[in-house]
Design a protein around this motif. Structure first.
Motif, short mmCIF file in Angstrom:
data_model
loop_
_atom_site.label_atom_id
_atom_site.label_comp_id
_atom_site.label_asym_id
_atom_site.label_seq_id
_atom_site.Cartn_x
_atom_site.Cartn_y
_atom_site.Cartn_z
N MET A 1 13.28 -7.91 0.03
CA MET A 1 12.09 -7.41 -0.63
C MET A 1 11.04 -7.07 0.43
N LYS A 2 10.44 -5.95 0.30
CA LYS A 2 9.39 -5.54 1.21
C LYS A 2 8.16 -6.41 1.01
N ALA B 1 2.83 -8.69 -6.32
CA ALA B 1 3.16 -9.71 -7.32
C ALA B 1 2.11 -10.81 -7.40
N LEU B 2 1.23 -10.91 -6.41
CA LEU B 2 0.23 -11.97 -6.39
C LEU B 2 -0.88 -11.80 -7.42
N ARG C 1 -4.22 -3.12 -5.55
CA ARG C 1 -3.89 -1.72 -5.79
C ARG C 1 -3.20 -1.05 -4.61
N TYR C 2 -3.23 -1.70 -3.45
CA TYR C 2 -2.75 -1.07 -2.23
C TYR C 2 -2.36 -2.16 -1.24
N ARG D 1 -3.86 -16.75 -1.51
CA ARG D 1 -2.47 -16.55 -1.94
C ARG D 1 -1.70 -15.67 -0.96
N ALA D 2 -2.36 -14.62 -0.45
CA ALA D 2 -1.70 -13.73 0.51
C ALA D 2 -1.39 -14.48 1.80
N ALA D 3 -2.31 -15.31 2.26
CA ALA D 3 -2.07 -16.09 3.48
C ALA D 3 -0.85 -17.00 3.31
N ALA D 4 -0.68 -17.55 2.11
CA ALA D 4 0.48 -18.41 1.85
C ALA D 4 1.77 -17.61 1.94
#
Length: 114
Positions: free
Chosen positions: A1-2, A9-10, A15-16, A107-110
Protein backbone atom coordinates in the motif's frame (compact mmCIF):
# COMPACT_ATOMS: atom_id res chain seq x y z
CA UNK A 1 0.00 0.00 0.00
CA UNK A 2 1.31 3.42 -0.88
CA UNK A 3 1.89 5.86 1.96
CA UNK A 4 -0.64 8.38 0.62
CA UNK A 5 -3.40 5.76 0.82
CA UNK A 6 -2.49 5.05 4.45
CA UNK A 7 -2.65 8.76 5.22
CA UNK A 8 -6.01 9.23 3.48
CA UNK A 9 -7.40 6.49 5.73
CA UNK A 10 -6.58 8.56 8.84
CA UNK A 11 -9.24 11.24 8.34
CA UNK A 12 -11.86 12.22 5.77
CA UNK A 13 -10.62 15.82 5.94
CA UNK A 14 -7.29 14.88 4.33
CA UNK A 15 -7.55 16.02 0.73
CA UNK A 16 -3.97 15.71 -0.50
CA UNK A 17 -0.79 13.82 0.36
CA UNK A 18 2.73 14.01 -1.01
CA UNK A 19 6.03 12.31 -0.21
CA UNK A 20 9.39 13.91 -0.99
CA UNK A 21 12.51 11.83 -0.47
CA UNK A 22 16.02 13.05 -1.27
CA UNK A 23 14.62 16.01 -3.20
CA UNK A 24 12.36 13.95 -5.46
CA UNK A 25 8.60 13.54 -5.28
CA UNK A 26 7.76 9.87 -4.73
CA UNK A 27 4.00 10.41 -4.39
CA UNK A 28 1.64 13.34 -4.92
CA UNK A 29 -2.03 12.43 -4.80
CA UNK A 30 -5.31 14.30 -4.53
CA UNK A 31 -8.12 12.42 -2.76
CA UNK A 32 -10.90 11.36 -5.12
CA UNK A 33 -13.77 13.82 -5.04
CA UNK A 34 -11.59 16.73 -3.84
CA UNK A 35 -10.61 18.99 -6.68
CA UNK A 36 -7.30 20.79 -6.27
CA UNK A 37 -7.45 24.47 -5.38
CA UNK A 38 -4.51 25.19 -7.68
CA UNK A 39 -2.62 23.86 -10.71
CA UNK A 40 -0.57 20.66 -10.16
CA UNK A 41 2.64 22.53 -11.02
CA UNK A 42 2.10 24.80 -8.02
CA UNK A 43 1.84 21.75 -5.74
CA UNK A 44 4.95 20.32 -7.32
CA UNK A 45 6.96 23.50 -6.64
CA UNK A 46 5.63 23.58 -3.08
CA UNK A 47 6.88 20.01 -2.51
CA UNK A 48 10.25 20.59 -4.18
CA UNK A 49 11.06 24.07 -2.85
CA UNK A 50 8.75 25.65 -0.28
CA UNK A 51 8.10 22.76 2.12
CA UNK A 52 11.72 21.49 2.28
CA UNK A 53 13.03 25.02 2.93
CA UNK A 54 10.38 25.76 5.58
CA UNK A 55 11.05 22.45 7.30
CA UNK A 56 14.82 23.02 7.23
CA UNK A 57 14.43 26.53 8.65
CA UNK A 58 12.27 25.44 11.58
CA UNK A 59 14.34 22.29 12.18
CA UNK A 60 17.50 24.39 12.50
CA UNK A 61 15.79 26.60 15.07
CA UNK A 62 14.27 23.66 16.91
CA UNK A 63 17.57 21.82 17.01
CA UNK A 64 19.28 24.69 18.84
CA UNK A 65 17.49 24.19 22.14
CA UNK A 66 13.89 23.09 21.60
CA UNK A 67 14.25 19.37 20.91
CA UNK A 68 13.87 19.52 17.13
CA UNK A 69 10.75 19.90 15.04
CA UNK A 70 7.93 17.35 14.92
CA UNK A 71 5.76 19.00 12.26
CA UNK A 72 4.71 22.31 10.76
CA UNK A 73 1.15 23.51 10.25
CA UNK A 74 0.49 26.26 7.70
CA UNK A 75 -2.96 27.85 7.57
CA UNK A 76 -3.73 28.97 4.05
CA UNK A 77 -7.03 30.67 3.29
CA UNK A 78 -8.65 27.53 1.88
CA UNK A 79 -6.88 24.71 3.72
CA UNK A 80 -4.24 23.66 6.23
CA UNK A 81 -0.93 22.24 5.07
CA UNK A 82 0.75 19.80 7.45
CA UNK A 83 4.45 19.06 6.87
CA UNK A 84 6.23 16.27 8.73
CA UNK A 85 9.91 15.38 8.46
CA UNK A 86 10.25 11.76 7.32
CA UNK A 87 13.32 9.71 6.53
CA UNK A 88 15.37 11.63 3.93
CA UNK A 89 12.71 14.26 3.24
CA UNK A 90 9.16 15.06 4.23
CA UNK A 91 5.50 14.15 3.99
CA UNK A 92 2.98 16.85 3.19
CA UNK A 93 -0.75 16.59 3.94
CA UNK A 94 -3.43 19.00 2.75
CA UNK A 95 -6.35 19.23 5.19
CA UNK A 96 -9.80 20.76 4.75
CA UNK A 97 -10.22 24.16 6.42
CA UNK A 98 -12.62 22.67 8.99
CA UNK A 99 -10.30 19.72 9.77
CA UNK A 100 -8.14 19.28 12.86
CA UNK A 101 -4.49 19.44 11.74
CA UNK A 102 -3.09 18.82 15.24
CA UNK A 103 -5.05 15.59 15.70
CA UNK A 104 -4.13 14.49 12.18
CA UNK A 105 -0.46 15.30 12.85
CA UNK A 106 -0.41 12.93 15.83
CA UNK A 107 -2.02 10.12 13.81
CA UNK A 108 0.19 10.75 10.77
CA UNK A 109 3.33 10.70 12.93
CA UNK A 110 2.27 7.30 14.27
CA UNK A 111 1.90 5.95 10.71
CA UNK A 112 5.29 7.38 9.72
CA UNK A 113 7.03 5.83 12.73
CA UNK A 114 6.16 2.27 11.59
Amino acid sequence: MKLASSLFALDENIRYAAVNQRGAIDEMLQRDGHASFNPPETDRMEELIVNPVALELFARRGNLDLGGVRFLVVRYGVQFQLILPWRAGHVSIGIEADGNPLAIAVRAAAVLSK
